[in-house]
Design a protein around this motif. Structure first.
Motif, short mmCIF file in Angstrom:
data_model
loop_
_atom_site.label_atom_id
_atom_site.label_comp_id
_atom_site.label_asym_id
_atom_site.label_seq_id
_atom_site.Cartn_x
_atom_site.Cartn_y
_atom_site.Cartn_z
N ALA A 4 0.83 -1.22 0.00
CA ALA A 4 0.00 0.00 0.00
C ALA A 4 0.87 1.27 0.00
N ASP A 5 0.38 2.30 -0.71
CA ASP A 5 1.13 3.56 -0.86
C ASP A 5 1.42 4.23 0.48
N ARG A 9 4.84 6.65 3.69
CA ARG A 9 4.76 7.84 4.55
C ARG A 9 5.05 7.53 6.01
N LEU A 10 5.20 6.26 6.33
CA LEU A 10 5.42 5.88 7.72
C LEU A 10 6.88 6.12 8.11
N GLY A 11 7.11 6.86 9.18
CA GLY A 11 8.47 7.18 9.62
C GLY A 11 8.98 6.15 10.61
N THR A 12 9.95 6.56 11.44
CA THR A 12 10.47 5.63 12.46
C THR A 12 11.01 6.42 13.64
N TYR A 104 -1.03 5.71 18.84
CA TYR A 104 -1.27 5.25 17.47
C TYR A 104 -2.76 5.21 17.17
N PHE A 105 -3.53 4.63 18.09
CA PHE A 105 -4.97 4.49 17.87
C PHE A 105 -5.64 5.88 17.82
N ALA A 106 -5.21 6.78 18.70
CA ALA A 106 -5.82 8.12 18.71
C ALA A 106 -5.58 8.81 17.37
N ILE A 107 -4.34 8.74 16.88
CA ILE A 107 -4.03 9.44 15.63
C ILE A 107 -4.77 8.77 14.46
N MET A 108 -4.82 7.42 14.48
CA MET A 108 -5.55 6.70 13.42
C MET A 108 -7.04 7.07 13.44
N MET A 109 -7.56 7.31 14.63
CA MET A 109 -8.99 7.59 14.76
C MET A 109 -9.36 8.96 14.21
N PHE A 110 -8.42 9.92 14.28
CA PHE A 110 -8.76 11.29 13.86
C PHE A 110 -8.16 11.69 12.52
N GLY A 111 -7.13 10.98 12.07
CA GLY A 111 -6.43 11.43 10.86
C GLY A 111 -6.98 10.81 9.60
N GLN A 112 -7.18 11.63 8.59
CA GLN A 112 -7.50 11.14 7.24
C GLN A 112 -7.21 12.27 6.26
N ASN A 132 1.33 11.38 9.26
CA ASN A 132 1.59 11.27 7.82
C ASN A 132 1.00 9.98 7.25
N TYR A 133 1.12 8.92 8.01
CA TYR A 133 0.61 7.61 7.57
C TYR A 133 -0.89 7.66 7.30
N THR A 134 -1.62 8.41 8.14
CA THR A 134 -3.08 8.48 7.96
C THR A 134 -3.47 9.32 6.74
N GLY A 135 -2.53 10.12 6.23
CA GLY A 135 -2.85 11.01 5.12
C GLY A 135 -3.28 12.39 5.57
N ALA A 136 -3.41 12.58 6.90
CA ALA A 136 -3.72 13.92 7.42
C ALA A 136 -2.49 14.81 7.25
#
Ligand code: PLP
Length: 386
Positions: A4-5, A9-12, A104-112, A132-136
């Motif tokens: 997946a694209d 965008r996923l950092g470390t 992680y869950f909080a950011i996934m829940m709000f980011g798009q 960045n991973y969420t696209g937000a």
């Protein structure tokens, strides 16, 4: 294969890269003093380890509820009451394998895509990475050296617009050790009344590591935010339990089922025996914490004075956590070069500032989670190469 694209965008977290480099040098026979590490250099207190061992002997081997055992969630609720006087229903408490999953869950829940999330820079690198991973769009809230890495509430509020979904605050702060004053948080909370759609994630993982007799300025002091506030804390830093992977967070009532669903979709639950040990940590003696903080405080003085006496280094005095974030630009080196030189020429591992945000080119992070003697030695070694 075609992955997946969004993966691109996923950092470390660079601290783990530095750790690997330091370990490699050690395996080649070099002596390395590690001031890069972000975990207390103490053993988990014995009564906690014993509680974990006993839990295994007693048969705590199975799955637990995905949001954590009732006993532990009740324990966290009592802990919050004791620390901050806040009444938090244990149904809103979420137990996770470390602080990170809640973040992680909080950011996934709000980011798009099409939304914005505000995060601190310098800051823990995972915030920007997951945003960045969420696209937000990741919107940095710059913490300035001049303000000892605190923020100005009006400046933070000015970053909010109708796309903003989440505001991330970390106090005390990694990587700077900055402690944001309660007055500034009061102002921020007052200003947030104008933006009822914006959720807040308060990362309070260093809540027990505060100096100079100050009180933790927790977001639990603002019940008016409870319907849009996520507070994250845990056992890693307070009880020297980083490798046990244990964290807790408190969620708005409307989100607790959703975050529990994230757990069910990923790791199911936290190890049952670890949850028993976690409760023993909260409810057992805390004198070891005073000993730990006394040691951290002495090391803080040593490292801040030591670094400020070196040519070209300007070091802040951290109000919390166990990090300093000196500006090394007057040595003529960037933070990256300085950290590289310290590792290879002086045998001292540090984390370059750019690991905590693109703007941090003049800085390096020193952790004082190492012995007084090792910090003295490290300062001597750095002095020689400057
Ligand atoms: N938040 C901050 C600011 C941290 O520095 C860290 C760890 O270094 C974490 C969260 C993650 O904590 P845990 O190891 O409990 O996942």
């Amino acid at each position: 294969m075609k992955i997946a694209d969004n993966f691109s965008r996923l950092g470390t977290e660079n601290a783990f890269v530095i750790l690997a480099k330091a370990k490699k040098l050690e395996s080649e026979g070099r002596e390395i003093i590690n001031l890069g590490i972000g975990q207390p250099d103490f053993l988990t207190p014995k009564h906690i380890v014993e509680a974990g061992k006993k839990a295994l002997d007693d048969g705590h081997h199975g799955y637990t509820p995905a949001n954590g055992t009732q006993e532990l969630r009740d324990g966290v609720s009592r802990h919050i009451k004791k620390m901050y006087g806040a009444e938090i229903d244990s149904a809103r408490v979420f137990i996770a394998p470390g602080g990170k999953p809640s973040m992680y869950f909080a950011i996934m829940m709000f980011g798009q895509p099409g939304t914005e999330i505000i995060y601190p820079e310098p800051g823990f690198p995972i915030y920007e990475s997951v945003i960045n991973y969420t696209g937000a769009k990741a919107i940095p809230m710059y913490l300035s050296e001049k303000k000892n890495f605190s923020f100005n509430a009006d400046e933070v509020l000015s970053l909010i617009n109708d796309k903003t979904r989440l505001l991330i605050i970390n106090n005390p702060q990694n990587p700077t050790g900055g402690l944001i004053d309660k007055n500034e948080i009061d102002k921020l909370v007052q200003g947030l009344k104008k933006y009822p759609e914006v959720a807040i994630l308060s990362d309070e993982i260093y809540s027990r590591q505060i100096y100079d007799g100050k009180k933790m300025p927790s977001f639990f002091y603002y019940p008016e935010l409870y319907d849009r506030l996520i507070v994250m804390d845990g056992w890693s830093k307070t009880y020297a339990m980083t490798g046990w992977r244990l964290g807790w967070s408190v969620w708005p009532e409307s989100l607790i089922d959703k975050v529990t669903r994230m757990a069910i979709n990923s790791y199911s639950c936290v190890s049952a025996a670890n949850q028993v040990a976690a409760l023993a940590a909260l409810e057992g003696p805390h004198d070891f914490l005073d000993d730990m903080m006394e040691k951290f405080d002495k090391r803080r003085e040593l490292i801040v004075n030591g670094l400020n006496s070196l040519p070209g280094i300007k070091c802040n005095n951290p109000g919390g956590a166990f990090y300093t974030f000196p500006n090394v630009s007057e040595t003529g080196m960037s933070g990256d070069t300085f950290a590289e030189k310290c590792l290879y020429d002086a045998g001292v591992a540090l984390v370059p500032g750019t690991s905590f945000g693109k703007s941090c080119t003049n800085f390096v992070r020193f952790s004082f989670a190492n012995s007084y003697e090792n910090i003295e030695k490290a300062l001597e070694k750095i002095k020689k190469i400057l």
